[in-house]
Design a protein around this motif. Sequence first.
Motif, PDB file in Angstrom:
ATOM      1  N   ASP A 119      24.955   3.780 -26.484  1.00 20.94           N
ATOM      2  CA  ASP A 119      25.041   5.084 -25.840  1.00 20.94           C
ATOM      3  C   ASP A 119      23.635   5.670 -25.789  1.00 20.94           C
ATOM      4  OD1 ASP A 119      27.876   4.917 -25.796  1.00 20.94           O
ATOM      5  OD2 ASP A 119      27.928   5.553 -27.888  1.00 20.94           O
ATOM      6  N   VAL A 120      23.267   6.240 -24.651  1.00 24.57           N
ATOM      7  CA  VAL A 120      21.910   6.748 -24.456  1.00 24.57           C
ATOM      8  C   VAL A 120      21.940   8.238 -24.122  1.00 24.57           C
ATOM      9  CG1 VAL A 120      19.826   6.604 -23.020  1.00 24.57           C
ATOM     10  CG2 VAL A 120      21.017   4.505 -23.714  1.00 24.57           C
ATOM     11  N   ILE A 121      21.036   8.994 -24.745  1.00 27.00           N
ATOM     12  CA  ILE A 121      20.851  10.409 -24.435  1.00 27.00           C
ATOM     13  C   ILE A 121      19.385  10.628 -24.084  1.00 27.00           C
ATOM     14  CG2 ILE A 121      20.920  12.783 -25.310  1.00 27.00           C
ATOM     15  CD1 ILE A 121      23.182  11.996 -27.143  1.00 27.00           C
ATOM     16  N   SER A 169      14.023  10.058 -25.663  1.00 26.74           N
ATOM     17  CA  SER A 169      15.185   9.191 -25.493  1.00 26.74           C
ATOM     18  C   SER A 169      15.783   8.799 -26.834  1.00 26.74           C
ATOM     19  CB  SER A 169      14.790   7.935 -24.700  1.00 26.74           C
ATOM     20  OG  SER A 169      13.710   7.264 -25.323  1.00 26.74           O
ATOM     21  N   TYR A 170      17.103   8.696 -26.834  1.00 32.58           N
ATOM     22  CA  TYR A 170      17.858   8.334 -28.037  1.00 32.58           C
ATOM     23  C   TYR A 170      18.922   7.314 -27.660  1.00 32.58           C
ATOM     24  CZ  TYR A 170      15.862  12.637 -29.967  1.00 32.58           C
ATOM     25  OH  TYR A 170      14.997  13.618 -30.387  1.00 32.58           O
ATOM     26  N   SER A 171      19.275   6.469 -28.635  1.00 32.62           N
ATOM     27  CA  SER A 171      20.404   5.570 -28.427  1.00 32.62           C
ATOM     28  C   SER A 171      21.174   5.432 -29.731  1.00 32.62           C
ATOM     29  CB  SER A 171      19.949   4.187 -27.933  1.00 32.62           C
ATOM     30  OG  SER A 171      19.350   3.472 -28.994  1.00 32.62           O
ATOM     31  N   ARG A 172      22.440   5.077 -29.598  1.00 31.73           N
ATOM     32  CA  ARG A 172      23.278   4.890 -30.788  1.00 31.73           C
ATOM     33  C   ARG A 172      23.548   3.415 -30.995  1.00 31.73           C
ATOM     34  NH1 ARG A 172      28.991   7.886 -31.510  1.00 31.73           N
ATOM     35  NH2 ARG A 172      29.356   6.981 -29.441  1.00 31.73           N
ATOM     36  N   ALA A 173      23.162   2.941 -32.155  1.00 34.32           N
ATOM     37  CA  ALA A 173      23.448   1.572 -32.556  1.00 34.32           C
ATOM     38  C   ALA A 173      23.973   1.606 -33.986  1.00 34.32           C
ATOM     39  CB  ALA A 173      22.185   0.709 -32.477  1.00 34.32           C
ATOM     40  N   ARG A 174      24.995   0.837 -34.255  1.00 37.86           N
ATOM     41  CA  ARG A 174      25.615   0.795 -35.582  1.00 37.86           C
ATOM     42  C   ARG A 174      26.055   2.182 -36.048  1.00 37.86           C
ATOM     43  NH1 ARG A 174      21.274  -2.678 -35.746  1.00 37.86           N
ATOM     44  NH2 ARG A 174      21.805  -4.870 -36.013  1.00 37.86           N
ATOM     45  N   GLY A 175      26.480   3.015 -35.118  1.00 30.94           N
ATOM     46  CA  GLY A 175      27.053   4.303 -35.479  1.00 30.94           C
ATOM     47  C   GLY A 175      26.075   5.442 -35.639  1.00 30.94           C
ATOM     48  N   LEU A 176      24.764   5.168 -35.668  1.00 28.48           N
ATOM     49  CA  LEU A 176      23.769   6.219 -35.866  1.00 28.48           C
ATOM     50  C   LEU A 176      22.867   6.341 -34.642  1.00 28.48           C
ATOM     51  CD1 LEU A 176      22.634   5.611 -39.564  1.00 28.48           C
ATOM     52  CD2 LEU A 176      24.124   7.426 -38.721  1.00 28.48           C
ATOM     53  N   PHE A 177      22.495   7.573 -34.314  1.00 21.78           N
ATOM     54  CA  PHE A 177      21.556   7.800 -33.220  1.00 21.78           C
ATOM     55  C   PHE A 177      20.126   7.719 -33.751  1.00 21.78           C
ATOM     56  CE2 PHE A 177      25.322   9.435 -31.281  1.00 21.78           C
ATOM     57  CZ  PHE A 177      25.132   9.213 -29.934  1.00 21.78           C
ATOM     58  N   ALA A 178      19.255   7.153 -32.945  1.00 19.70           N
ATOM     59  CA  ALA A 178      17.847   7.052 -33.311  1.00 19.70           C
ATOM     60  C   ALA A 178      17.009   7.092 -32.046  1.00 19.70           C
ATOM     61  CB  ALA A 178      17.588   5.749 -34.081  1.00 19.70           C
ATOM     62  N   GLY A 179      15.751   7.496 -32.189  1.00 21.71           N
ATOM     63  CA  GLY A 179      14.846   7.488 -31.056  1.00 21.71           C
ATOM     64  C   GLY A 179      14.583   6.064 -30.610  1.00 21.71           C
ATOM     65  N   VAL A 180      14.500   5.861 -29.303  1.00 21.00           N
ATOM     66  CA  VAL A 180      14.284   4.519 -28.784  1.00 21.00           C
ATOM     67  C   VAL A 180      13.432   4.605 -27.517  1.00 21.00           C
ATOM     68  CG1 VAL A 180      16.399   4.595 -27.401  1.00 21.00           C
ATOM     69  CG2 VAL A 180      15.434   2.373 -28.057  1.00 21.00           C
ATOM     70  N   ALA A 181      12.536   3.649 -27.348  1.00 17.45           N
ATOM     71  CA  ALA A 181      11.697   3.593 -26.150  1.00 17.45           C
ATOM     72  C   ALA A 181      12.409   2.785 -25.080  1.00 17.45           C
ATOM     73  CB  ALA A 181      10.353   2.945 -26.481  1.00 17.45           C
ATOM     74  N   ILE A 182      12.541   3.360 -23.894  1.00 19.57           N
ATOM     75  CA  ILE A 182      13.219   2.646 -22.800  1.00 19.57           C
ATOM     76  C   ILE A 182      12.385   2.716 -21.521  1.00 19.57           C
ATOM     77  CG2 ILE A 182      15.578   2.800 -23.667  1.00 19.57           C
ATOM     78  CD1 ILE A 182      16.002   5.247 -21.958  1.00 19.57           C
ATOM     79  N   ASP A 183      11.094   2.496 -21.627  1.00 17.69           N
ATOM     80  CA  ASP A 183      10.224   2.472 -20.453  1.00 17.69           C
ATOM     81  C   ASP A 183      10.727   1.461 -19.423  1.00 17.69           C
ATOM     82  OD1 ASP A 183       8.715   4.264 -21.766  1.00 17.69           O
ATOM     83  OD2 ASP A 183       6.874   3.082 -21.825  1.00 17.69           O
ATOM     84  N   GLY A 184      10.613   1.839 -18.152  1.00 18.04           N
ATOM     85  CA  GLY A 184      10.953   0.927 -17.073  1.00 18.04           C
ATOM     86  C   GLY A 184      12.360   1.060 -16.544  1.00 18.04           C
ATOM     87  N   ALA A 185      13.212   1.749 -17.269  1.00 20.89           N
ATOM     88  CA  ALA A 185      14.579   1.939 -16.774  1.00 20.89           C
ATOM     89  C   ALA A 185      14.560   2.932 -15.615  1.00 20.89           C
ATOM     90  CB  ALA A 185      15.486   2.451 -17.889  1.00 20.89           C
TER      91      ALA A 185
END
Length: 232
Positions: A119-121, A169-185
């Motif tokens: 999931d991405v925010i 940007s944030y994403s949820r993996a393994r139940g927890l949200f964390a900051g994530v880099a998604i350049d290029g999307a």
Amino acid sequence: MKMTAITLPLTYGLLAMLLAAAWPSAAHASRESELAEKAATVLRDSMDTPDRRIPDSLLQDAEAIAVIPHVVKAGFVFGGRHGRGLMSVRMRDGVWSNPIFISLTGGSIGFQAGVESTDVILVFRTRRGVDSVVNGKFTLGADASVAAGPVGRTASMSTDHTLEAEIYSYSRARGLFAGVAIDGAVLRVRERSNERVYGRGVTPRRVIEGGTRGTPREVVVFRDLIEETAAR
């Protein structure tokens, strides 16, 4: 007036055609409502863990918030990711707009295999990125700077070296949200989804400027949750 033997089949035939034309639209509209419901759940979940939530100060200053549930990333050597979601914009009077429907698509090349769903925010800090999305398509990292967002209710933005980023940007993996880099999307407006929800000919600009009505309940719930989450 008495129907003739010829008129009756024609009448039923016309009715069947009308129902057939209306049914796909209703099915698609319910699909958009379901997506709005999932996006609201993702946003609600992101705020339920105080020590891992998106900082209140960041949300309170946001110009727009996009939620894309269930972004699927898959690949075997060549990979890609795709997901559909909603984006709500803070209007000039401070009220949050009805959301527009968007998609997120990105590709990658490398030695990889498997399927992953996240999931991405996205939290927009400037109007420039918002306008780019509304006008068509928008590439994260190219059309506006994007950085992995800080987490924690009291996380300080003042010492963050990525303070100048226009989007967090944030994403949820393994139940927890964390900051994530998604350049290029790439973010794109889903014109057909917006028309199915708001009516034929309704533009994304009209939606975010408050020019729509008759919004499905699930979409209103998402908008109201954004309003509550990002209250100043």
